[in-house]
Design a protein around this motif. Structure first.
Motif, PDB file in Angstrom:
ATOM      1  N   ASN A   6       0.676  -1.164  -0.024  1.00 53.40           N
ATOM      2  CA  ASN A   6      -0.039  -0.066   0.031  1.00 53.40           C
ATOM      3  C   ASN A   6       0.841   1.430  -0.019  1.00 53.40           C
ATOM      4  OD1 ASN A   6      -2.015  -1.779   0.199  1.00 53.40           O
ATOM      5  ND2 ASN A   6      -2.859  -1.309   2.436  1.00 53.40           N
ATOM      6  N   LEU A   7       2.074   1.341   0.752  1.00 55.07           N
ATOM      7  CA  LEU A   7       2.800   2.393   0.854  1.00 55.07           C
ATOM      8  C   LEU A   7       3.634   2.394  -0.570  1.00 55.07           C
ATOM      9  CD1 LEU A   7       4.896   4.503   2.310  1.00 55.07           C
ATOM     10  CD2 LEU A   7       6.244   2.651   2.889  1.00 55.07           C
ATOM     11  N   GLN A   9       2.441   1.661  -3.435  1.00 51.10           N
ATOM     12  CA  GLN A   9       1.412   2.207  -4.216  1.00 51.10           C
ATOM     13  C   GLN A   9       1.029   3.725  -4.151  1.00 51.10           C
ATOM     14  OE1 GLN A   9      -0.244   0.077  -6.881  1.00 51.10           O
ATOM     15  NE2 GLN A   9      -0.317   2.218  -7.716  1.00 51.10           N
ATOM     16  N   HIS A  10       1.085   4.066  -2.840  1.00 52.87           N
ATOM     17  CA  HIS A  10       0.720   5.485  -2.547  1.00 52.87           C
ATOM     18  C   HIS A  10       1.997   6.252  -3.148  1.00 52.87           C
ATOM     19  CE1 HIS A  10      -0.908   8.888  -0.223  1.00 52.87           C
ATOM     20  NE2 HIS A  10       0.483   9.076   0.143  1.00 52.87           N
ATOM     21  N   ASP A  13       1.673   6.721  -6.980  1.00 57.57           N
ATOM     22  CA  ASP A  13       0.547   7.379  -7.084  1.00 57.57           C
ATOM     23  C   ASP A  13       0.624   9.056  -6.983  1.00 57.57           C
ATOM     24  OD1 ASP A  13      -0.590   5.184  -8.273  1.00 57.57           O
ATOM     25  OD2 ASP A  13      -1.883   5.142  -6.774  1.00 57.57           O
ATOM     26  N   HIS A  14       1.243   9.148  -5.342  1.00 55.84           N
ATOM     27  CA  HIS A  14       1.138  10.549  -4.981  1.00 55.84           C
ATOM     28  C   HIS A  14       2.403  11.210  -4.435  1.00 55.84           C
ATOM     29  CE1 HIS A  14      -3.293  10.036  -4.952  1.00 55.84           C
ATOM     30  NE2 HIS A  14      -3.025   8.670  -4.344  1.00 55.84           N
ATOM     31  N   VAL A  29       6.874  10.826  -0.043  1.00 55.01           N
ATOM     32  CA  VAL A  29       5.958  11.379   0.919  1.00 55.01           C
ATOM     33  C   VAL A  29       6.592  11.634   2.148  1.00 55.01           C
ATOM     34  CG1 VAL A  29       4.116  10.475  -0.346  1.00 55.01           C
ATOM     35  CG2 VAL A  29       4.904   9.258   1.405  1.00 55.01           C
ATOM     36  N   TRP A  32       4.284   8.347   7.467  1.00 55.12           N
ATOM     37  CA  TRP A  32       3.650   7.039   7.401  1.00 55.12           C
ATOM     38  C   TRP A  32       3.810   6.281   8.313  1.00 55.12           C
ATOM     39  CZ3 TRP A  32       0.489   6.633   2.999  1.00 55.12           C
ATOM     40  CH2 TRP A  32      -0.021   5.240   2.486  1.00 55.12           C
TER      41      TRP A  32
END
Ligand code: THF
Length: 282
Positions: A6-7, A9-10, A13-14, A29, A32
């Motif tokens: 999930n990290l 993918q995040h 994406d972002h 990012v 987290w």
């Protein structure tokens, strides 16, 4: 290990596109958190094969208080080679700060000040045994007076342990030991899987020597980044399904944290997808 994917993918994406010290470029990012229940299996990636040998030897090397890669080299581990000088030295990195943090002790009765060293790991284990409810079970590798002499300032900068009472319904009525790590800089593809397995293992080892049950490993990240030359590898990993977690068996006879040897560990039931090579940013 879905939480890790999930990290990934995040960030794909972002993530902010940022430059970095190594000149590689990242997507990144800030802030987290991931949680791993250490009784649900050993948290090692199954979407690519991890080199557990390197992780175990690196942890034993930290615990020895060593800052020279000689021990790693003798055991065929090369993950620190890129940062060492010709003598194999890394400066006052993890091992030094964990076992021999230096501070000035004022001299008594007019005597000159002396150097006092603090063994944070020995103090940690004593504190966990003798005063489990303390909120001071901390180990700090970030020594502001010495970071400029380190080949690489610590990424896993600070960690804390926590002892929770058992639930009334638990068959095993021992308290549960959890660990939370603050990692200031996290190389999601290469380093983070190593860091998760390493701190999970440290928590299992400390739980055993204190006679506690393993609780959770909580991984808190500062700058969490995917290097620009890891993006294809990350996407490949995200296309794979996760598999059952293996179990880490530890020789139950070891009750001294500093007496563990490589042979005391065996990972059972690890059936990962194949390894995915990626270049490390230096
Ligand atoms: N620097 C960078 N850029 N990333 C990191 O993860 C990192 N570390 C440590 C210090 N500096 C870092 C070193 N740890 C690998 C794994 C962990 C490392 C360094 C390198 C690595 O190349 N792993 C490969 C091969 C494994 C092996 O040879 O055993 C892999 O595919 O996993 C993170 O704290």
């Amino acid at each position: 290990m879905q939480t890790y994917l999930n990290l990934m993918q995040h960030v794909l994406d972002h993530g902010h596109i940022k430059t970095d010290r190594t000149g590689t470029g990242t997507r990144s990012v800030f802030g987290w958190q991931m949680r791993f229940d250490l009784e649900a299996g050993f948290p090692v990636l199954t979407t690519k094969k991890l080199h557990l040998r390197s992780i175990i030897h690196e942890l034993l090397w930290f615990l020895q208080g060593s800052t020279n890669i000689a021990y790693l080299k003798e055991n065929g581990v090369s993950i620190w080679d890129d940062w060492a000088d010709e003598q194999g030295e890394l400066g006052p990195v993890y091992g030094k700060q964990w076992r021999r943090w230096e501070t000035v002790a004022p001299g008594k009765d007019g005597a000159p000040p002396t150097i006092r060293t603090i063994d944070q790991i020995t103090q940690l284990v004593a504190g966990l045994k003798n005063n489990p409810d303390s909120r001071r079970h901390l180990v700090c590798a970030w020594n502001p007076g010495e970071v400029d002499r380190m080949a690489l300032p610590p990424c896993h900068a600070l960690f804390q342990f926590y002892v929770a009472p058992p639930a009334a319904a638990d068959i095993d009525q021992r308290p549960r030991l959890s660990c939370q790590l603050y990692q200031r800089s996290a190389d999601i593809f290469l380093g983070v899987p190593f860091n998760i397995a390493s701190y999970a293992l440290l928590t299992l080892m400390i739980a055993q020597v204190c006679n506690y049950r393993p609780g959770e490993f909580i991984h808190t990240l500062g700058d969490a980044h995917l290097y620009s030359n890891h993006l294809e590898q990350a996407k490949l990993q995200l296309s794979r399904d996760t598999r059952k977690l293996p179990v880490m068996r530890i020789n139950p006879e070891v009750t001294d944290l500093f007496a563990f040897r490589f042979e005391d560990f065996s990972l059972e039931g690890y059936e990962p997808h194949p390894h995915i090579p990626a270049p490390v940013a230096v």
